[in-house]
Design a protein around this motif. Sequence first.
Motif, mmCIF file in Angstrom:
data_model
loop_
_atom_site.group_PDB
_atom_site.id
_atom_site.type_symbol
_atom_site.label_atom_id
_atom_site.label_comp_id
_atom_site.label_asym_id
_atom_site.label_seq_id
_atom_site.Cartn_x
_atom_site.Cartn_y
_atom_site.Cartn_z
ATOM 1 N N ILE B 30 35.489 54.876 40.253
ATOM 2 C CA ILE B 30 35.916 53.489 40.015
ATOM 3 C C ILE B 30 36.139 53.120 38.555
ATOM 4 C CG2 ILE B 30 34.950 52.453 42.116
ATOM 5 C CD1 ILE B 30 32.416 51.841 40.502
ATOM 6 N N PHE B 33 39.172 51.117 37.181
ATOM 7 C CA PHE B 33 39.325 49.672 37.403
ATOM 8 C C PHE B 33 38.722 48.858 36.263
ATOM 9 C CE2 PHE B 33 39.152 51.122 41.927
ATOM 10 C CZ PHE B 33 40.416 50.702 42.291
ATOM 11 N N PHE B 34 37.726 49.446 35.608
ATOM 12 C CA PHE B 34 36.951 48.686 34.624
ATOM 13 C C PHE B 34 37.223 49.107 33.194
ATOM 14 C CE2 PHE B 34 34.718 48.705 38.626
ATOM 15 C CZ PHE B 34 34.435 47.361 38.808
ATOM 16 N N GLN B 42 35.583 42.263 30.112
ATOM 17 C CA GLN B 42 35.080 43.021 31.260
ATOM 18 C C GLN B 42 33.570 42.839 31.408
ATOM 19 O OE1 GLN B 42 36.033 44.541 33.871
ATOM 20 N NE2 GLN B 42 38.204 44.387 33.495
ATOM 21 N N LYS B 45 32.862 39.674 33.014
ATOM 22 C CA LYS B 45 33.134 39.690 34.463
ATOM 23 C C LYS B 45 32.045 40.422 35.234
ATOM 24 C CE LYS B 45 37.810 38.404 34.426
ATOM 25 N NZ LYS B 45 39.198 38.754 34.253
ATOM 26 N N PHE B 49 29.942 39.048 38.407
ATOM 27 C CA PHE B 49 29.680 39.838 39.606
ATOM 28 C C PHE B 49 28.182 39.857 39.937
ATOM 29 C CE2 PHE B 49 28.079 44.046 40.900
ATOM 30 C CZ PHE B 49 28.521 44.071 42.218
ATOM 31 N N TYR B 60 32.588 30.800 43.094
ATOM 32 C CA TYR B 60 33.580 31.595 43.822
ATOM 33 C C TYR B 60 33.508 31.368 45.326
ATOM 34 C CZ TYR B 60 33.948 34.184 39.475
ATOM 35 O OH TYR B 60 34.130 34.537 38.171
ATOM 36 N N MET B 65 37.490 35.514 45.992
ATOM 37 C CA MET B 65 37.147 36.939 45.974
ATOM 38 C C MET B 65 38.336 37.767 46.462
ATOM 39 S SD MET B 65 34.294 37.846 44.744
ATOM 40 C CE MET B 65 34.844 36.743 43.488
ATOM 41 N N HIS B 69 40.569 40.442 43.923
ATOM 42 C CA HIS B 69 40.572 41.888 44.162
ATOM 43 C C HIS B 69 41.813 42.403 44.886
ATOM 44 C CE1 HIS B 69 36.281 40.814 43.637
ATOM 45 N NE2 HIS B 69 36.238 41.954 42.979
ATOM 46 N N MET B 72 44.135 45.290 43.759
ATOM 47 C CA MET B 72 43.549 46.591 43.426
ATOM 48 C C MET B 72 43.583 47.586 44.575
ATOM 49 S SD MET B 72 40.190 45.382 41.343
ATOM 50 C CE MET B 72 40.148 43.691 40.796
ATOM 51 N N LEU B 74 41.577 48.113 47.192
ATOM 52 C CA LEU B 74 40.258 48.749 47.242
ATOM 53 C C LEU B 74 39.970 49.319 48.630
ATOM 54 C CD1 LEU B 74 38.238 46.101 45.209
ATOM 55 C CD2 LEU B 74 39.187 48.271 44.413
ATOM 56 N N PHE B 79 34.091 50.376 47.379
ATOM 57 C CA PHE B 79 33.026 49.409 47.640
ATOM 58 C C PHE B 79 31.660 50.094 47.598
ATOM 59 C CE2 PHE B 79 30.090 46.927 50.111
ATOM 60 C CZ PHE B 79 30.344 45.632 49.685
ATOM 61 N N VAL B 82 30.494 50.808 44.031
ATOM 62 C CA VAL B 82 29.944 49.630 43.361
ATOM 63 C C VAL B 82 28.539 49.337 43.884
ATOM 64 C CG1 VAL B 82 30.166 47.114 43.167
ATOM 65 C CG2 VAL B 82 32.131 48.571 42.704
ATOM 66 N N VAL B 114 36.649 41.237 49.634
ATOM 67 C CA VAL B 114 36.931 42.126 48.507
ATOM 68 C C VAL B 114 37.933 43.212 48.915
ATOM 69 C CG1 VAL B 114 35.886 43.896 47.040
ATOM 70 C CG2 VAL B 114 34.772 41.683 47.278
HETATM 71 C C1 HEM Z 1 30.512 44.090 46.179
HETATM 72 C C2 HEM Z 1 31.175 42.962 46.238
HETATM 73 C C3 HEM Z 1 31.924 42.425 45.047
HETATM 74 C C4 HEM Z 1 31.707 41.214 44.470
HETATM 75 C C5 HEM Z 1 30.670 40.165 44.885
HETATM 76 C C6 HEM Z 1 32.621 41.107 43.366
HETATM 77 C C7 HEM Z 1 32.697 40.016 42.523
HETATM 78 C C8 HEM Z 1 33.585 39.872 41.490
HETATM 79 C C9 HEM Z 1 33.684 38.724 40.652
HETATM 80 C C10 HEM Z 1 32.842 37.452 40.763
HETATM 81 C C11 HEM Z 1 34.667 38.953 39.755
HETATM 82 C C12 HEM Z 1 35.160 38.026 38.645
HETATM 83 C C13 HEM Z 1 36.421 37.334 39.070
HETATM 84 C C14 HEM Z 1 36.979 36.531 37.916
HETATM 85 O O1 HEM Z 1 36.336 35.579 37.501
HETATM 86 O O2 HEM Z 1 38.059 36.886 37.455
HETATM 87 C C15 HEM Z 1 35.178 40.280 40.004
HETATM 88 C C16 HEM Z 1 36.164 40.886 39.265
HETATM 89 C C17 HEM Z 1 36.493 42.218 39.405
HETATM 90 N N1 HEM Z 1 36.092 43.088 40.391
HETATM 91 FE FE1 HEM Z 1 34.768 42.670 41.846
HETATM 92 N N2 HEM Z 1 33.377 42.255 43.270
HETATM 93 C C18 HEM Z 1 32.965 43.098 44.274
HETATM 94 C C19 HEM Z 1 33.464 44.379 44.518
HETATM 95 C C20 HEM Z 1 34.349 45.048 43.722
HETATM 96 C C21 HEM Z 1 34.784 46.418 43.912
HETATM 97 C C22 HEM Z 1 34.370 47.312 45.085
HETATM 98 C C23 HEM Z 1 35.628 46.716 42.873
HETATM 99 C C24 HEM Z 1 36.349 47.997 42.536
HETATM 100 C C25 HEM Z 1 35.807 49.173 42.591
HETATM 101 C C26 HEM Z 1 35.722 45.545 42.041
HETATM 102 C C27 HEM Z 1 36.475 45.460 40.888
HETATM 103 C C28 HEM Z 1 36.635 44.323 40.145
HETATM 104 C C29 HEM Z 1 37.426 44.251 38.936
HETATM 105 C C30 HEM Z 1 38.181 45.406 38.273
HETATM 106 C C31 HEM Z 1 37.352 42.937 38.480
HETATM 107 C C32 HEM Z 1 37.980 42.375 37.223
HETATM 108 C C33 HEM Z 1 39.354 41.895 37.454
HETATM 109 C C34 HEM Z 1 39.948 41.417 36.150
HETATM 110 O O3 HEM Z 1 39.829 42.111 35.146
HETATM 111 O O4 HEM Z 1 40.492 40.325 36.169
HETATM 112 N N3 HEM Z 1 34.946 44.560 42.582
HETATM 113 N N4 HEM Z 1 34.507 40.813 41.072
#
Ligand code: HEM
Lengths: 322, 117
Positions: B30, B33-34, B42, B45, B49, B60, B65, B69, B72, B74, B79, B82, B114
Amino acid sequence: MTVLHFNGQEIAMLVGESVLDALLRNQHAVAFGCRAGVCQSCLMQGEAGGIPASAQDGLTAAQKKLGYFLSCRCIPEASSCLQVQSIQQQAARTWAQVLDITPLNAQVYRLRLRCELDYFPGQYVTLWRNETIARSYSIASVKAVDHCMELHIKRMQEGNFSRWACDELVAGDSLQLQGPMGKCFYAGPTEQPLLLAGLGTGLAPLYGIVRDALLQGHRAPIYLFTGASLAERCYLSAELAELARLNPQLHVKTIAQTGYSEWVQQGDIYQTLRDTLPNLQGFKVFLCGADSFVRKMKKQCFLAGASMADIAADAFLPFVTP
Amino acid sequence: MSIFEKIGGAAAVDAAVDIFYRKVLIDDRISHFFDSTDMDSQHAKQKAFLTMAFGGPNAYTGKDMRAAHQHMNLTDEHFNAVAENLVATLQELNVPEDYINEIVAVAVSVKDDVLNR
Ligand code: HEM
Ligand code: FES
């Protein structure tokens, strides 16, 4: 449509356009430098409420209260109406007098200024050549020791500012200066180990920070990694070696990609750092230099255990001229 | 008392964020993605999360959500990665097993959003 009221005129803004871009597009001769929110040469004043908070990053509380903002960073909300005006830029600037300007190597010049400003070594100031050309430089001096402000200027072949400064400035000249700005400076604690890394004139702020830390009685180890592409582009190497000799807690490595000398070793700065300090947990880190260097180093240091909150970085951005 | 309060609120997020972000950045499944150029945003963010996963105050909705996502593409593997990094982070911080289970349950509750299902 977003309407900008500027000094009594109405300007229709394009979607996603900054206030600075809108003014330049309409042939207003407003000052600007980096276009990235760093140099503050594009400072303007607007009515409270309409200015996005991101356009006031880096300004003082007093400036924010007065409605000052950075026009290059100000993209108003869609369909809003914003009233802005130029400010008496002079109010934000002070005069400095050139003490001397001397080459440190074939490219880098040391400019020493006399000015009243208080600053922390490692912060930066914006220098003005005239009403439209401004550039930012980091402060290499420690006021209590050097009794002046020292900046390191890399002379660029096409540099509107640097070529002028290096070729034409002479002792006794006056120029305007704005600042100080930035959060890259030493603030203790004296027991926390320090890592300072910089390439090229990224050494300037680090040279200030390291001497400031020593002056403030820093006790924990300090590691300074500096360098350049070629050995002859490294500078202040002998001075740094001497500083390390006098201060047992200071460790200096000057690294060139190509070539070596008495004080410069050949190598890769990233690898040398990894080999010397594999674990950065608990370190305070200062990184200065080109954006690409700072980004790569930041990730490396974070993965080696430094906390994000303990990494202070100052990336030198290219100043873009349209 | 919510799980967020039980493990120490915002201070728990601060303690976990560096550890979690470091794990994610070196996880080949993963990391891409980050691995954006702006580490500071990052990092912020990751805090969002973790606050959400810990059941803390956040603004949120499921729809947010989904939107955050959606682009991406996903999969379950992403999942799970993470979730594993989350669990490993909490274990490293000696968070009790029952609390970890509660936190994983929160993450699983938004899984469909997600993964855009
Ligand atoms: C397990 C449940 C998950 C929750 C509760 C969650 C929650 C969040 C939250 C709150 C944000 C911030 C959104 C914002 O304010 O822009 C976010 C962004 C993000 N999430 Fe998740 N996420 C989850 C799973 C995942 C998974 C599985 C991936 C990928 C492997 C992922 C990748 C990302 C990425 C890359 C961002 C940043 C996007 C950006 O740069 O704008 N997330 N997520
Ligand atoms: S801060 Fe706006 S041009 Fe430099």
